[in-house]
Design a protein around this motif. Structure first.
Motif, PDB file in Angstrom:
ATOM      1  N   LEU A 134      -3.665  13.744  -7.997  1.00  0.00           N
ATOM      2  CA  LEU A 134      -3.472  12.347  -8.538  1.00  0.00           C
ATOM      3  C   LEU A 134      -2.193  12.032  -8.758  1.00  0.00           C
ATOM      4  CD1 LEU A 134      -6.919  11.938 -10.495  1.00  0.00           C
ATOM      5  CD2 LEU A 134      -6.339  11.225  -7.889  1.00  0.00           C
ATOM      6  N   PHE A 135      -1.518  12.774  -9.485  1.00  0.00           N
ATOM      7  CA  PHE A 135      -0.154  12.421 -10.056  1.00  0.00           C
ATOM      8  C   PHE A 135       0.655  12.500  -8.905  1.00  0.00           C
ATOM      9  CE2 PHE A 135       4.043  14.847 -10.503  1.00  0.00           C
ATOM     10  CZ  PHE A 135       4.738  14.028 -11.265  1.00  0.00           C
ATOM     11  N   LYS A 136       0.610  13.543  -7.733  1.00  0.00           N
ATOM     12  CA  LYS A 136       1.491  13.257  -6.802  1.00  0.00           C
ATOM     13  C   LYS A 136       1.300  12.262  -5.579  1.00  0.00           C
ATOM     14  CE  LYS A 136       2.235  18.191  -6.192  1.00  0.00           C
ATOM     15  NZ  LYS A 136       1.842  19.665  -5.336  1.00  0.00           N
ATOM     16  N   SER A 137      -0.131  11.611  -5.959  1.00  0.00           N
ATOM     17  CA  SER A 137      -0.258  10.372  -5.061  1.00  0.00           C
ATOM     18  C   SER A 137       0.606   9.057  -5.576  1.00  0.00           C
ATOM     19  CB  SER A 137      -1.912  10.098  -5.044  1.00  0.00           C
ATOM     20  OG  SER A 137      -2.032   9.680  -6.243  1.00  0.00           O
ATOM     21  N   ASN A 138       1.229   9.233  -6.682  1.00  0.00           N
ATOM     22  CA  ASN A 138       1.992   8.225  -6.999  1.00  0.00           C
ATOM     23  C   ASN A 138       3.163   7.845  -6.007  1.00  0.00           C
ATOM     24  OD1 ASN A 138       1.093   6.713  -9.664  1.00  0.00           O
ATOM     25  ND2 ASN A 138       0.567   8.813  -9.900  1.00  0.00           N
ATOM     26  N   THR A 139       3.763   8.698  -5.510  1.00  0.00           N
ATOM     27  CA  THR A 139       4.774   8.629  -4.242  1.00  0.00           C
ATOM     28  C   THR A 139       4.202   7.429  -3.496  1.00  0.00           C
ATOM     29  OG1 THR A 139       5.673  10.960  -4.623  1.00  0.00           O
ATOM     30  CG2 THR A 139       6.014   9.684  -2.490  1.00  0.00           C
ATOM     31  N   TRP A 140       3.157   7.685  -3.148  1.00  0.00           N
ATOM     32  CA  TRP A 140       2.339   6.492  -1.998  1.00  0.00           C
ATOM     33  C   TRP A 140       2.670   5.028  -2.912  1.00  0.00           C
ATOM     34  CZ3 TRP A 140       2.905   6.975   2.735  1.00  0.00           C
ATOM     35  CH2 TRP A 140       3.063   8.307   3.358  1.00  0.00           C
ATOM     36  N   ALA A 141       2.011   5.254  -4.029  1.00  0.00           N
ATOM     37  CA  ALA A 141       2.004   4.077  -4.728  1.00  0.00           C
ATOM     38  C   ALA A 141       3.211   3.348  -5.098  1.00  0.00           C
ATOM     39  CB  ALA A 141       1.277   4.463  -6.314  1.00  0.00           C
ATOM     40  N   GLY A 142       4.393   4.094  -5.511  1.00  0.00           N
ATOM     41  CA  GLY A 142       5.613   3.595  -5.660  1.00  0.00           C
ATOM     42  C   GLY A 142       6.203   3.062  -4.327  1.00  0.00           C
ATOM     43  N   LEU A 143       5.972   3.622  -3.156  1.00  0.00           N
ATOM     44  CA  LEU A 143       6.229   3.011  -1.726  1.00  0.00           C
ATOM     45  C   LEU A 143       5.489   1.787  -1.504  1.00  0.00           C
ATOM     46  CD1 LEU A 143       6.677   6.444   0.184  1.00  0.00           C
ATOM     47  CD2 LEU A 143       8.596   4.848  -0.418  1.00  0.00           C
ATOM     48  N   ILE A 144       4.357   1.694  -1.902  1.00  0.00           N
ATOM     49  CA  ILE A 144       3.538   0.527  -1.716  1.00  0.00           C
ATOM     50  C   ILE A 144       4.179  -0.794  -2.290  1.00  0.00           C
ATOM     51  CG2 ILE A 144       1.588  -0.776  -1.839  1.00  0.00           C
ATOM     52  CD1 ILE A 144      -0.017   2.242  -1.478  1.00  0.00           C
ATOM     53  N   LEU A 145       4.410  -0.576  -3.634  1.00  0.00           N
ATOM     54  CA  LEU A 145       5.144  -1.397  -4.319  1.00  0.00           C
ATOM     55  C   LEU A 145       6.578  -1.881  -3.928  1.00  0.00           C
ATOM     56  CD1 LEU A 145       5.112  -3.438  -6.757  1.00  0.00           C
ATOM     57  CD2 LEU A 145       5.951  -1.640  -8.228  1.00  0.00           C
ATOM     58  N   PHE A 146       7.288  -0.976  -3.494  1.00  0.00           N
ATOM     59  CA  PHE A 146       8.749  -1.120  -2.733  1.00  0.00           C
ATOM     60  C   PHE A 146       8.593  -1.908  -1.495  1.00  0.00           C
ATOM     61  CE2 PHE A 146      11.256   0.249   0.620  1.00  0.00           C
ATOM     62  CZ  PHE A 146      12.592  -0.369   0.365  1.00  0.00           C
ATOM     63  N   ALA A 147       7.464  -1.829  -0.810  1.00  0.00           N
ATOM     64  CA  ALA A 147       7.286  -2.533   0.479  1.00  0.00           C
ATOM     65  C   ALA A 147       6.869  -3.994   0.078  1.00  0.00           C
ATOM     66  CB  ALA A 147       6.120  -1.898   1.291  1.00  0.00           C
ATOM     67  N   ALA A 148       5.963  -3.971  -0.984  1.00  0.00           N
ATOM     68  CA  ALA A 148       5.525  -5.228  -1.542  1.00  0.00           C
ATOM     69  C   ALA A 148       6.762  -6.280  -1.931  1.00  0.00           C
ATOM     70  CB  ALA A 148       4.357  -5.216  -2.425  1.00  0.00           C
ATOM     71  N   LEU A 149       7.639  -5.725  -2.693  1.00  0.00           N
ATOM     72  CA  LEU A 149       8.934  -6.571  -3.215  1.00  0.00           C
ATOM     73  C   LEU A 149       9.649  -6.790  -1.770  1.00  0.00           C
ATOM     74  CD1 LEU A 149       9.412  -4.239  -6.034  1.00  0.00           C
ATOM     75  CD2 LEU A 149       8.938  -6.637  -6.055  1.00  0.00           C
ATOM     76  N   ALA A 150       9.596  -5.836  -0.983  1.00  0.00           N
ATOM     77  CA  ALA A 150      10.817  -6.144   0.374  1.00  0.00           C
ATOM     78  C   ALA A 150       9.931  -7.255   1.029  1.00  0.00           C
ATOM     79  CB  ALA A 150      10.846  -4.869   1.093  1.00  0.00           C
ATOM     80  N   ALA A 151       8.671  -7.482   1.086  1.00  0.00           N
ATOM     81  CA  ALA A 151       8.144  -8.293   2.152  1.00  0.00           C
ATOM     82  C   ALA A 151       8.270  -9.578   1.340  1.00  0.00           C
ATOM     83  CB  ALA A 151       6.477  -7.796   2.068  1.00  0.00           C
ATOM     84  N   GLY A 152       8.371  -9.738   0.107  1.00  0.00           N
ATOM     85  CA  GLY A 152       8.585 -10.899  -0.813  1.00  0.00           C
ATOM     86  C   GLY A 152       9.693 -11.687  -0.354  1.00  0.00           C
ATOM     87  N   ALA A 153      10.493 -11.064   0.573  1.00  0.00           N
ATOM     88  CA  ALA A 153      11.779 -11.690   1.132  1.00  0.00           C
ATOM     89  C   ALA A 153      11.539 -12.945   2.121  1.00  0.00           C
ATOM     90  CB  ALA A 153      12.676 -10.765   1.646  1.00  0.00           C
ATOM     91  N   VAL A 154      10.253 -12.553   2.775  1.00  0.00           N
ATOM     92  CA  VAL A 154       9.782 -13.571   3.730  1.00  0.00           C
ATOM     93  C   VAL A 154       9.025 -14.964   3.138  1.00  0.00           C
ATOM     94  CG1 VAL A 154       8.214 -13.936   5.689  1.00  0.00           C
ATOM     95  CG2 VAL A 154       9.405 -11.553   5.271  1.00  0.00           C
ATOM     96  N   ARG A 155       9.483 -16.081   3.248  1.00  0.00           N
ATOM     97  CA  ARG A 155       9.101 -17.180   2.815  1.00  0.00           C
ATOM     98  C   ARG A 155       8.218 -17.846   3.877  1.00  0.00           C
ATOM     99  NH1 ARG A 155      11.629 -14.848  -0.541  1.00  0.00           N
ATOM    100  NH2 ARG A 155      12.857 -15.665  -2.317  1.00  0.00           N
ATOM    101  N   LEU A 156       7.018 -18.030   3.773  1.00  0.00           N
ATOM    102  CA  LEU A 156       5.843 -18.708   4.778  1.00  0.00           C
ATOM    103  C   LEU A 156       5.934 -20.272   4.555  1.00  0.00           C
ATOM    104  CD1 LEU A 156       3.246 -15.868   5.088  1.00  0.00           C
ATOM    105  CD2 LEU A 156       5.214 -16.142   6.507  1.00  0.00           C
TER     106      LEU A 156
END
Length: 307
Positions: A285-307
């Motif tokens: 479960l600890f190691k799975s936080n790599t994916w969790a952090g990448l998901i938040l990074f993607a979420a923040l990057a996707a926030g650049a798009v204004r719809l």
């Protein structure tokens, strides 16, 4: 090629034990290059800080900054782990999971380990010097947090909180490197990361409950005991709320929302599955936080798009 036995918290098929030259293996293990999860967990707050800053400006993350943060995080994590092992060498010798680390196992002398720390730190400094005065100041300031961390397990039940302050400093540094300033969204993202680390490192500490008790080492997992799963859920809830607040205060676009929902789901599943009597599951479960952090990074990057 002769293979060495992997350390207990390294993957059995890790690249260091399988492919690295025998003479380099103790050095790579000293820097935890056989266990790359920590590199990701140190690097990702920096990436998230860059993504947040760039999304607020309506653009994608700066690839040069992401590459510099990756290399710098790998080197500083290696330096920090070696420093931690120097300070903790007597405790590590008493804990099953850490007794075979290069210093307590006698593969690397303390003086040699100090040289490793200095070398990694100097290369990291060269990278930091390309990022602007504010980022340089933040990077130098982080050394106080790093220096104090190994002693926290001796004086407080919450060394995981101090690790959160230390590991997520990159969120401020990455944001400052991209904007040359700090603002409320960066501070909220940093606070979110502190709670994230408090959650995942409490999970990690479940592995050492018995050995830590015998060695007299304190941890949030020991302090919380049977209440650890509920507390981890609370830490993760605070993490998500603060991440959403960072995005909202930064004016990010709506594409942030579905990905941060996925992030929240990932963290909830960890807290739902964790059991203090299952240390092997805790490591996964600890190691799975790599994916969790990448998901938040993607979420923040996707926030650049204004719809």
């Amino acid at each position: 090629m002769t293979k060495t036995a992997p350390l207990p918290d390294a993957a059995p098929a890790n690249w260091v034990d399988r492919h690295a030259p025998a003479g380099l293996r103790p050095w790579l293990k000293l820097g935890r290059f056989d266990r790359p999860t920590g590199i990701w967990l140190l690097m990702l707050p920096g990436w998230q800080g860059v993504a947040l800053a760039c999304a607020m400006q309506g653009r994608w993350p700066d690839l040069r900054l992401l590459a510099e943060i990756f290399v710098g995080a790998a080197l500083m994590r290696a330096a920090g782990c070696a420093y931690n092992d120097i300070v903790d060498r007597d405790i590590d010798a008493k804990v099953a999971r850490t007794a075979l680390r290069p210093i307590p196992a006698g593969q690397i002398r303390v003086r040699q380990a100090w040289a490793f720390v200095v070398g990694c730190s100097l290369v990291s400094l060269l990278i930091l010097l390309t990022m602007g005065p504010l980022a340089i100041g933040l990077g130098v300031g982080s050394l106080a947090l790093v220096a104090a961390y190994p002693f926290m397990k001796r004086i407080t039940w919450w060394p995981q909180a101090w690790l959160g302050l230390t590991f997520n400093w990159g969120a401020l540094l990455g944001y400052a490197a991209a904007t040359h300033e700090l603002s409320l969204p960066a501070l909220l993202l940093y606070a979110s990361g502190v709670f994230w680390t408090l959650g995942y490192d409490t999970i990690y500490a479940i592995q050492d409950l018995e050995d830590d008790a015998l060695a007299g080492v304190k941890s949030s997992a020991r302090r919380l005991g049977e209440n650890a799963p509920r507390a981890i859920l609370g830490f993760y809830a605070a993490c998500v709320v603060l991440a959403v607040a960072a995005a909202w205060s930064g004016g990010l676009g709506l594409l942030f929302a579905p990905l941060v929902a996925l992030y929240a789901t990932h963290l909830w599943m960890q807290s739902h599955r964790v059991r203090i009597e299952q240390p092997v599951l805790a490591l996964a479960l600890f190691k799975s936080n790599t994916w969790a952090g990448l998901i938040l990074f993607a979420a923040l990057a996707a926030g650049a798009v204004r719809l």
